[in-house]
Design a protein around this motif. Sequence first.
Motif, PDB file in Angstrom:
ATOM      1  N   HIS A 100      34.420  42.663  27.930  1.00  0.00           N
ATOM      2  CA  HIS A 100      35.059  41.893  26.866  1.00  0.00           C
ATOM      3  C   HIS A 100      36.437  41.329  27.216  1.00  0.00           C
ATOM      4  N   THR A 101      36.908  41.543  28.434  1.00  0.00           N
ATOM      5  CA  THR A 101      38.203  40.984  28.844  1.00  0.00           C
ATOM      6  C   THR A 101      38.049  40.352  30.227  1.00  0.00           C
ATOM      7  N   SER A 102      39.151  39.874  30.764  1.00  0.00           N
ATOM      8  CA  SER A 102      39.118  39.263  32.100  1.00  0.00           C
ATOM      9  C   SER A 102      39.311  40.303  33.203  1.00  0.00           C
ATOM     10  N   LEU A 103      39.330  41.587  32.857  1.00  0.00           N
ATOM     11  CA  LEU A 103      39.485  42.648  33.854  1.00  0.00           C
ATOM     12  C   LEU A 103      38.348  42.582  34.878  1.00  0.00           C
ATOM     13  N   GLN A 104      38.710  42.697  36.139  1.00  0.00           N
ATOM     14  CA  GLN A 104      37.737  42.668  37.226  1.00  0.00           C
ATOM     15  C   GLN A 104      37.444  44.100  37.699  1.00  0.00           C
TER      16      GLN A 104
END
Length: 163
Positions: free
Chosen positions: A22-26
């Motif tokens: 749900h986020t841009s975390l890789q």
Amino acid sequence: MTPQANQILGSAPKLGEILLKHTSLQQEQLDEALKLQQKEGGMLGEILVRKNMILPHEIMRALCLQLSIPFVEDLKANEIDPTLITEIPINYAKGKEVLPMMKEETSKGPVLVVAVSDPFNEAIIDDLRVLTGMPVRLVVSTSMRIQDAINRVYERNTSNLVE
């Protein structure tokens, strides 16, 4: 993590999985943060925010998804009935970061829906039950949004008293 949080989480999806979805975390960032957590201790969310990998409100939203607690992005102060705050002193609302949002009618009677920044603070729920005489259902928002909405709702309420 608090005992209440551990008990509630049980088989809930892991925070890292939710953040990846749900986020841009890789994945590489998550792996780096998890290694840091093992090495130094601490909470994963705090590490991710400290390392500027995600924003604080993204952690809050992910925790709400994990716990199945509604997250309110935008507290519309002009849509909040000012009579809901008459039993809650402004200093308490600001100090505890709580704001009554609405009354919901249920088969068991009215329930007060309250925005909070800390859904694990059981004392707040008990206080609000006593102050309002109603059962309480929580929604979560960020500290900044709650403080801003408190200022606007209480200001509107006092201007109504002056008129």
